[in-house]
Design an enzyme around this catalytic site. Structure first.
Site, PDB file in Angstrom:
ATOM      1  N   GLN A   1       0.840  -1.204   0.000  1.00  0.00           N
ATOM      2  CA  GLN A   1       0.000   0.000   0.000  1.00  0.00           C
ATOM      3  C   GLN A   1       0.871   1.248   0.000  1.00  0.00           C
ATOM      4  O   GLN A   1       1.878   1.326   0.699  1.00  0.00           O
ATOM      5  CB  GLN A   1      -0.914   0.001   1.224  1.00  0.00           C
ATOM      6  CG  GLN A   1      -1.959   1.106   1.194  1.00  0.00           C
ATOM      7  CD  GLN A   1      -2.956   0.998   2.332  1.00  0.00           C
ATOM      8  OE1 GLN A   1      -3.027  -0.014   3.004  1.00  0.00           O
ATOM      9  NE2 GLN A   1      -3.737   2.040   2.542  1.00  0.00           N
TER      10      GLN A   1
ATOM     11  N   SER B   1       4.449  -6.066   2.784  1.00  0.00           N
ATOM     12  CA  SER B   1       3.178  -6.022   3.526  1.00  0.00           C
ATOM     13  C   SER B   1       2.061  -6.634   2.681  1.00  0.00           C
ATOM     14  O   SER B   1       1.998  -7.840   2.499  1.00  0.00           O
ATOM     15  CB  SER B   1       2.866  -4.584   3.934  1.00  0.00           C
ATOM     16  OG  SER B   1       1.763  -4.520   4.794  1.00  0.00           O
ATOM     17  N   LEU B   2       1.151  -5.816   2.149  1.00  0.00           N
ATOM     18  CA  LEU B   2       0.091  -6.301   1.268  1.00  0.00           C
ATOM     19  C   LEU B   2       0.656  -7.181   0.150  1.00  0.00           C
ATOM     20  O   LEU B   2       0.052  -8.185  -0.249  1.00  0.00           O
ATOM     21  CB  LEU B   2      -0.652  -5.111   0.657  1.00  0.00           C
ATOM     22  CG  LEU B   2      -1.411  -5.375  -0.644  1.00  0.00           C
ATOM     23  CD1 LEU B   2      -2.657  -6.180  -0.368  1.00  0.00           C
ATOM     24  CD2 LEU B   2      -1.712  -4.086  -1.368  1.00  0.00           C
TER      25      LEU B   2
ATOM     26  N   ARG C   1      -9.002  -7.782   4.289  1.00  0.00           N
ATOM     27  CA  ARG C   1      -7.872  -7.203   5.027  1.00  0.00           C
ATOM     28  C   ARG C   1      -7.958  -5.678   5.035  1.00  0.00           C
ATOM     29  O   ARG C   1      -7.801  -5.036   6.074  1.00  0.00           O
ATOM     30  CB  ARG C   1      -6.560  -7.647   4.380  1.00  0.00           C
ATOM     31  CG  ARG C   1      -5.285  -7.156   5.067  1.00  0.00           C
ATOM     32  CD  ARG C   1      -4.079  -7.678   4.296  1.00  0.00           C
ATOM     33  NE  ARG C   1      -2.804  -7.418   4.956  1.00  0.00           N
ATOM     34  CZ  ARG C   1      -2.038  -6.358   4.735  1.00  0.00           C
ATOM     35  NH1 ARG C   1      -2.431  -5.436   3.859  1.00  0.00           N
ATOM     36  NH2 ARG C   1      -0.884  -6.223   5.372  1.00  0.00           N
TER      37      ARG C   1
ATOM     38  N   HIS D   1       0.593  -2.401  11.369  1.00  0.00           N
ATOM     39  CA  HIS D   1       1.680  -3.252  11.879  1.00  0.00           C
ATOM     40  C   HIS D   1       2.028  -2.946  13.334  1.00  0.00           C
ATOM     41  O   HIS D   1       3.187  -2.980  13.732  1.00  0.00           O
ATOM     42  CB  HIS D   1       2.912  -3.148  10.974  1.00  0.00           C
ATOM     43  CG  HIS D   1       2.626  -3.606   9.570  1.00  0.00           C
ATOM     44  ND1 HIS D   1       2.377  -4.938   9.263  1.00  0.00           N
ATOM     45  CD2 HIS D   1       2.501  -2.910   8.403  1.00  0.00           C
ATOM     46  CE1 HIS D   1       2.128  -5.022   7.962  1.00  0.00           C
ATOM     47  NE2 HIS D   1       2.175  -3.823   7.436  1.00  0.00           N
TER      48      HIS D   1
ATOM     49  N   GLN E   1       0.485 -10.797  10.579  1.00  0.00           N
ATOM     50  CA  GLN E   1       1.245  -9.813   9.816  1.00  0.00           C
ATOM     51  C   GLN E   1       0.786  -8.373  10.055  1.00  0.00           C
ATOM     52  O   GLN E   1       1.599  -7.452  10.118  1.00  0.00           O
ATOM     53  CB  GLN E   1       1.151 -10.156   8.327  1.00  0.00           C
ATOM     54  CG  GLN E   1       2.141  -9.423   7.439  1.00  0.00           C
ATOM     55  CD  GLN E   1       1.502  -8.995   6.134  1.00  0.00           C
ATOM     56  OE1 GLN E   1       0.466  -8.331   6.112  1.00  0.00           O
ATOM     57  NE2 GLN E   1       2.114  -9.380   5.035  1.00  0.00           N
TER      58      GLN E   1
END
Length: 371
Positions: A75, A160-161, A185, A273, A322
């Site tokens: 992102q 991440s994503l 998500r 996070h 995550q």
């Protein structure tokens, strides 16, 4: 729902007794039982196919030797205009059409035309980047020599994503199932962010030890609810801090006294996070529990521990964690470089990952492929 048409490479799992057929890529598994065996603390998956039983060690990919790597963005990489090239590649355009059935709107139109505010929202940017990144794979495939490049890739990861995109490319789940997970998500992370005032800020020009000291200093001035922490270890000199709004403001106020070159408030919904995302975990766990997930065909490096995992159950647990765990991207890239990766490809919008890799090794060979 039809399965993904992405023609993923067939890659051996480096054990003569294990093949992609036996792992269920053709739905031939009649029974799967997950067992935690006391073998040095490792997780094993027992797979029964007819009368044959195969045990898959979660550390199966531990000693991977990368030569070519696909890296997928997270992102923040989104930009109005992405997806233009995909319109002219049938397989890439088809991914957007299939995404529309799941999302309920014309995703490609938003990617190409915006508005920016809509594309930047967490609930939309995550599906948009996921689809556009996989569309970039199809754009590459359509080029001369593209299929050979795809077939040569023997490790993948995503920021991440982007880990979800990497898992889809590696055949761990279908395009549609991955998109459903990414959609949920984004919604879950947005809802968690709405529940408390929080934010993220990039600290430029400090090493991780100095950024930790900066966080410690800021935390001395705020209540527990506004504490901050390093949430994204991007690369030397660029670390993202997440936490309560007052804590982030304290970090920004103190940054210059710690010799930071600059701070950049990130355009995200909240403190990704960190424990601020705890409300999203249970929703992800439930969705992952009902999703068919297979052993990846090639190693997929986790953001949580910078290691590849083979056991589907372990991968599910890590994906749920995550959103509350710091992103270990610096370690991931450093490990790839130290292991001698010869060529990297960044597939998807933007060139953030290419910049990070080059910052860590100016001689690194990385190419960006958009869609």
């Amino acid at each position: 729902m039809a399965s993904s048409s992405l023609a993923l490479p067939s890659v051996s799992l480096r054990r003569s007794s294990i093949s992609t057929r036996n792992l269920g890529f053709r739905n031939e598994i009649s029974r799967i039982s997950l067992k935690n065996l006391d073998r040095g603390g490792k997780v094993f998956m027992s797979v029964a196919v007819g009368s044959q039983a195969t045990v898959i060690d979660d550390a199966l990919f531990k000693d991977y030797k990368p030569s070519r790597a696909f890296l997928f963005p997270g992102q923040g990489a989104q930009a109005v205009g992405m997806g233009v090239e995909a319109k002219n590649v049938t397989a890439a355009a088809e991914l957007y059409k299939r995404a529309n059935d799941i999302l309920g709107f014309d995703l490609l139109d938003v990617c190409i035309n915006g508005p920016k505010e809509k594309l930047d929202s967490t609930v939309l940017s995550q599906p948009a980047i996921y689809v556009t990144s996989l569309a970039a794979v199809e754009v590459l495939r359509a080029r001369d020599g593209g299929q050979a490049i795809i077939d040569s890739v023997n490790v993948t990861c995503g920021l991440s994503l982007g880990e979800y995109t990497a898992l889809a490319f590696a055949g761990a789940f279908s395009f549609e199932d991955g998109l459903k997970l990414v959609k949920l998500r984004g919604e879950a992370m947005q809802d968690a962010a709405d529940a408390a005032e929080s934010a993220m800020v990039s600290i430029i020009g400090l090493d991780s030890e100095k950024v930790q000291q900066l966080c410690d200093a800021a935390n001395q001035e705020v209540d527990e609810a506004d504490k901050v922490q390093i949430a994204n270890f991007l690369c030397p000199g660029n670390y993202a801090v997440s936490g309560g709004l007052k804590g982030i403001e304290a970090v920004e106020a103190k940054a210059k006294s710690f010799k930071a070159r600059m701070t950049v408030r990130l355009a995200v919904a909240g403190a990704f996070h960190t424990s601020f995302m705890d409300p999203a975990v249970s929703r992800l766990e439930a969705a992952l529990a009902s999703t068919e997930l297979r052993t990846p065909r090639i190693p997929v490096i986790s953001n949580v521990d910078a290691q590849p995992h083979a056991d589907p159950d372990t991968i599910k647990k890590i994906l749920a964690r995550q959103v509350t765990s710091p992103v270990q991207w610096e370690t991931t890239v450093k490990t790839l470089l130290n292991k001698g990766v010869e060529k990297c490809y960044e597939l998807g919008p933007g060139k953030v990952i290419a910049g990070i890799v080059k910052r860590m090794d100016k001689s690194a060979d990385i190419e960006n492929i958009g869609a």
